[in-house]
Every structure is written in structure tokens, then in C-alpha cells.
Scaffold this motif. Structure first.
Motif, PDB file in Angstrom:
ATOM      1  N   TRP A   1       0.802  -1.228   0.000  1.00 23.04           N
ATOM      2  CA  TRP A   1       0.000   0.000   0.000  1.00 23.04           C
ATOM      3  C   TRP A   1       0.834   1.278   0.000  1.00 23.04           C
ATOM      4  O   TRP A   1       0.278   2.372   0.082  1.00 23.04           O
ATOM      5  N   GLU A   2       2.155   1.138  -0.091  1.00 27.23           N
ATOM      6  CA  GLU A   2       3.019   2.321  -0.060  1.00 27.23           C
ATOM      7  C   GLU A   2       2.638   3.298  -1.176  1.00 27.23           C
ATOM      8  O   GLU A   2       2.508   2.924  -2.338  1.00 27.23           O
ATOM      9  N   GLY A   3       2.423   4.543  -0.790  1.00 21.90           N
ATOM     10  CA  GLY A   3       2.063   5.574  -1.767  1.00 21.90           C
ATOM     11  C   GLY A   3       0.585   5.618  -2.104  1.00 21.90           C
ATOM     12  O   GLY A   3       0.085   6.614  -2.622  1.00 21.90           O
ATOM     13  N   LYS A   4      -0.138   4.519  -1.789  1.00 23.43           N
ATOM     14  CA  LYS A   4      -1.559   4.458  -2.133  1.00 23.43           C
ATOM     15  C   LYS A   4      -2.456   4.706  -0.921  1.00 23.43           C
ATOM     16  O   LYS A   4      -3.655   4.902  -1.067  1.00 23.43           O
ATOM     17  N   ALA A   5      -1.869   4.643   0.269  1.00 26.13           N
ATOM     18  CA  ALA A   5      -2.643   4.844   1.499  1.00 26.13           C
ATOM     19  C   ALA A   5      -1.745   5.413   2.581  1.00 26.13           C
ATOM     20  O   ALA A   5      -0.534   5.212   2.561  1.00 26.13           O
ATOM     21  N   GLU A   6      -2.355   6.138   3.502  1.00 24.87           N
ATOM     22  CA  GLU A   6      -1.668   6.493   4.746  1.00 24.87           C
ATOM     23  C   GLU A   6      -1.800   5.285   5.669  1.00 24.87           C
ATOM     24  O   GLU A   6      -2.859   4.646   5.715  1.00 24.87           O
ATOM     25  N   ILE A   7      -0.746   4.964   6.396  1.00 21.22           N
ATOM     26  CA  ILE A   7      -0.755   3.768   7.241  1.00 21.22           C
ATOM     27  C   ILE A   7      -0.326   4.120   8.662  1.00 21.22           C
ATOM     28  O   ILE A   7       0.668   4.807   8.860  1.00 21.22           O
ATOM     29  N   THR A   8      -1.102   3.637   9.635  1.00 18.98           N
ATOM     30  CA  THR A   8      -0.716   3.721  11.044  1.00 18.98           C
ATOM     31  C   THR A   8      -0.646   2.304  11.581  1.00 18.98           C
ATOM     32  O   THR A   8      -1.610   1.536  11.460  1.00 18.98           O
ATOM     33  N   ILE A   9       0.506   1.951  12.153  1.00 16.33           N
ATOM     34  CA  ILE A   9       0.712   0.615  12.736  1.00 16.33           C
ATOM     35  C   ILE A   9       0.680   0.743  14.251  1.00 16.33           C
ATOM     36  O   ILE A   9       1.407   1.551  14.827  1.00 16.33           O
ATOM     37  N   VAL A  10      -0.162  -0.057  14.898  1.00 12.26           N
ATOM     38  CA  VAL A  10      -0.193  -0.092  16.363  1.00 12.26           C
ATOM     39  C   VAL A  10       0.503  -1.362  16.829  1.00 12.26           C
ATOM     40  O   VAL A  10       0.098  -2.473  16.478  1.00 12.26           O
ATOM     41  N   THR A  11       1.566  -1.199  17.604  1.00 10.48           N
ATOM     42  CA  THR A  11       2.370  -2.341  18.036  1.00 10.48           C
ATOM     43  C   THR A  11       3.153  -1.953  19.276  1.00 10.48           C
ATOM     44  O   THR A  11       3.148  -0.795  19.712  1.00 10.48           O
ATOM     45  N   GLY A  12       3.862  -2.925  19.844  1.00  7.82           N
ATOM     46  CA  GLY A  12       4.810  -2.641  20.911  1.00  7.82           C
ATOM     47  C   GLY A  12       6.201  -3.077  20.511  1.00  7.82           C
ATOM     48  O   GLY A  12       7.129  -3.049  21.317  1.00  7.82           O
ATOM     49  N   ASP A  13       6.339  -3.492  19.253  1.00  6.44           N
ATOM     50  CA  ASP A  13       7.557  -4.141  18.760  1.00  6.44           C
ATOM     51  C   ASP A  13       8.462  -3.148  18.028  1.00  6.44           C
ATOM     52  O   ASP A  13       8.125  -2.677  16.946  1.00  6.44           O
ATOM     53  N   LYS A  14       9.611  -2.856  18.617  1.00  3.27           N
ATOM     54  CA  LYS A  14      10.545  -1.883  18.027  1.00  3.27           C
ATOM     55  C   LYS A  14      11.111  -2.346  16.681  1.00  3.27           C
ATOM     56  O   LYS A  14      11.611  -1.527  15.901  1.00  3.27           O
ATOM     57  N   ASP A  15      11.061  -3.641  16.392  1.00  3.95           N
ATOM     58  CA  ASP A  15      11.520  -4.128  15.080  1.00  3.95           C
ATOM     59  C   ASP A  15      10.808  -3.408  13.937  1.00  3.95           C
ATOM     60  O   ASP A  15      11.330  -3.287  12.832  1.00  3.95           O
ATOM     61  N   MET A  16       9.590  -2.952  14.216  1.00  2.00           N
ATOM     62  CA  MET A  16       8.777  -2.305  13.173  1.00  2.00           C
ATOM     63  C   MET A  16       9.374  -0.992  12.685  1.00  2.00           C
ATOM     64  O   MET A  16       8.977  -0.485  11.632  1.00  2.00           O
ATOM     65  N   LEU A  17      10.328  -0.430  13.432  1.00  2.00           N
ATOM     66  CA  LEU A  17      10.929   0.845  13.022  1.00  2.00           C
ATOM     67  C   LEU A  17      11.489   0.782  11.603  1.00  2.00           C
ATOM     68  O   LEU A  17      11.492   1.774  10.884  1.00  2.00           O
ATOM     69  N   GLN A  18      11.933  -0.391  11.185  1.00  2.00           N
ATOM     70  CA  GLN A  18      12.491  -0.539   9.832  1.00  2.00           C
ATOM     71  C   GLN A  18      11.443  -0.304   8.744  1.00  2.00           C
ATOM     72  O   GLN A  18      11.791  -0.092   7.583  1.00  2.00           O
ATOM     73  N   LEU A  19      10.168  -0.317   9.103  1.00  2.00           N
ATOM     74  CA  LEU A  19       9.092  -0.143   8.118  1.00  2.00           C
ATOM     75  C   LEU A  19       8.727   1.319   7.882  1.00  2.00           C
ATOM     76  O   LEU A  19       7.918   1.621   7.005  1.00  2.00           O
ATOM     77  N   LEU A  20       9.290   2.218   8.676  1.00  2.00           N
ATOM     78  CA  LEU A  20       8.959   3.638   8.501  1.00  2.00           C
ATOM     79  C   LEU A  20       9.367   4.137   7.129  1.00  2.00           C
ATOM     80  O   LEU A  20      10.428   3.781   6.608  1.00  2.00           O
TER      81      LEU A  20
END
Length: 295
Positions: A129-148
Motif C-alpha cells: 500500500w506504499e504511496g496508495k494509502a496512509e498507514i498507522t501501525i499499532v504495536t509494541g515491537d521496536k523491530d517495526m521501526l524498519q518499516l517507517l
């Protein structure tokens, strides 16, 4: 929503909210058993947290992502992956399936792929969905930082149901001085104690960050070993295989097919019928939360 407006997809890390909810209440001995005596503290906490997130972030669409069992492709890469984690508490075990069921009952779109982690589904969503939607991820997992990246923000759970620490790509770059994708390379050096892989012993977060700032990537560091101090060079040379393996383990897999039509991610309507179904299952706290937020 007009044609010019992008959809805003809220992606919920179901496992993160389920575990968080379980430990928040079990620590005080509160399990909220249903009529059959089965604990519901994690299930009800997950659903209430998710409902609150929809009211705070006001998405137009949403999805909930789940792990599907403990065995994933990362266990095939490294036998010790997550093996140091204790088995889930017996009070939590029945709630894994219950959480997914109540999520479907409420009408949220759920995803789980055997052999993959929720992280990988979330990463694949971001890719699709990159570029096609705004995305908010709710998590507690710092690994997700790579997805910013542009259009993606991560809301890390902080306190209760409604306090979040929100990261954007800009904030990450400002704080770390590297790009989000390079976060994988820092983790290759530091390892991850909760996931059970060591990285390079003796190299901590500060040294890892310094190396990646200077050389750009694990591969860049390896090509420049001759420039490093003898002590650091020795550590890397002795742990070279584990360094390269740790990078594979740290990287979220973003290649799953997660391009369902946007209509399938529509936020469901909470009405009397859904309320009755949830109430019939004995989830009184979910009903109260839904009544206060969604009616």
C-alpha cells in the motif's frame, strides 16, 4: 472520502496487544473468566485496545495481523530463534483462538499466514500500500521501526489504552541519524535477546550505530574491516557467520501478497446485532467499551 483523499489504513499487531493485555491484568491476578471458567482478560483487553485505537486514529480502513503458531521460517534459519522465550501461561493459551474469533465477530479483517510472523504480514501490507494509502501501525515491537517511510507512522503502545509513542520517518532519522531500513543492520550487530539471536558479542547499540553511520550497512562494514580497531575487527571476524545470519533474522519479510481490494478492509459498523453477538459470548467489558466509543 473523496477521490483525491488516500485511504488511511490502521494495522493492528494483534499478538502485541493480546500479550500486553494479558500481562497488564494477570499481574494483579485478574483473568475475568467467562461462564465456562476460561480466562478472557487478554481477549477483552485486545478488543478494547483496538476499539480505542480506531477512535483515536480515525482510520478509514483497518486490518489485524496475527502470528500463526510458534514455528516460522526463521526457526529454519536458526534453531535457537525465540527458543529462550518461556511457554505462554496456561491462562493465555486458549485466548489465542478466542481473540481471532472475537476479532472476526466484530467484523475486523484478520490476517495470519502459517510460517510467517505478524511482523511479516504488516511489512507486506506496507509494501503493498506504499504511496496508495496512509498507514498507522499499532504495536509494541521496536523491530517495526524498519518499516517507517513517507506516509507510514508507528504508534507504540505506552500506557493504558490511549497513550502512544508515535514515530514517523522524520523523527527516526532525527533521533538515530540513519534511515529506517538501516535499523536492520544495527540489529545484525546487536542481536535481539528476546528473539534469541546474539549478533556480534561485545558490540552494543552505540558501536553498532556508529559503524552503520560510517559504513552504511553490514556489508559496508565487512568491506572496511581493515579500517576498524583491532578489537572490533577481531569480534566481527570471529562472529562473521552469526552477523550475516542475524541480519536475515532481523529483516521483516515484505514480499507476501497483501493486496486485497480496499473495500475488504472497511471498518465494520457496530450495531445492535454485533453488540448482541459479543454480549452472548460473555464479553461484557468489550460491549461497554464499544457502547461508549462507537454508539
Amino acid at each position: 472520502m473523496t477521490i483525491e483523499e488516500k485511504p488511511h489504513i490502521l494495522i493492528i499487531d494483534g499478538m502485541a496487544l493480546l500479550f500486553r493485555s494479558f500481562f497488564a491484568t494477570s499481574a494483579m491476578g485478574h483473568y475475568f473468566p467467562n461462564d465456562a471458567g476460561i480466562p478472557t482478560n487478554a481477549v477483552q483487553g485486545f478488543a478494547r485496545h483496538t476499539m480505542t485505537a480506531t477512535s483515536i486514529f480515525k482510520p478509514t480502513h483497518m486490518a489485524v495481523c496475527w502470528d500463526m503458531g510458534a514455528q516460522t521460517f526463521r526457526n529454519d534459519l536458526f534453531e535457537g530463534y525465540k527458543e529462550n522465550r518461556p511457554a505462554p501461561a496456561p491462562e493465555l493459551v486458549p485466548q489465542f483462538d478466542m481473540a481471532r474469533s472475537v476479532s472476526e465477530l466484530i467484523g475486523w479483517k484478520n490476517y495470519g499466514v502459517p510460517g510467517m510472523e505478524a511482523d511479516d504480514l504488516i511489512g507486506s501490507f506496507v509494501q503493498a500500500w506504499e504511496g496508495k494509502a496512509e498507514i498507522t501501525i499499532v504495536t509494541g515491537d521496536k523491530d517495526m521501526l524498519q518499516l517507517l517511510r513517507p506516509g507510514v507512522r508507528i504508534a507504540f503502545t505506552k500506557k493504558g489504552f490511549n497513550v502512544y509513542d508515535i514515530y514517523t520517518e522524520e523523527r527516526f532519522i532525527e533521533e538515530y541519524g540513519i534511515t529506517p531500513i538501516q535499523f536492520i543492520d544495527t540489529k545484525a550487530f546487536t542481536g535481539d535477546t528476546s528473539d534469541g539471536y546474539p549478533g556480534v558479542r561485545g558490540i552494543g547499540p552505540k558501536t553498532a550505530l556508529k559503524l552503520i553511520k560510517e559504513y552504511g550497512s553490514v556489508e559496508g562494514v565487512i568491506q572496511s574491516l581493515h579500517e576498524l580497531t583491532p578489537a572490533i575487527r577481531k569480534k566481527i571476524e570471529e562472529e562473521m557467520d552469526m552477523l550475516l545470519l542475524s541480519k536475515k533474522l532481523a529483516e521483516i519479510h515484505c514480499e507476501l501478497k497483501m493486496d486485497d481490494p480496499i473495500e475488504t478492509l472497511k471498518i465494520p459498523v457496530y450495531d445492535g446485532v454485533v453488540r448482541e453477538l459479543i454480549d452472548r459470548e460473555g464479553y461484557s467489558m468489550i460491549v461497554r467499551q464499544a457502547d461508549s466509543l462507537l454508539l
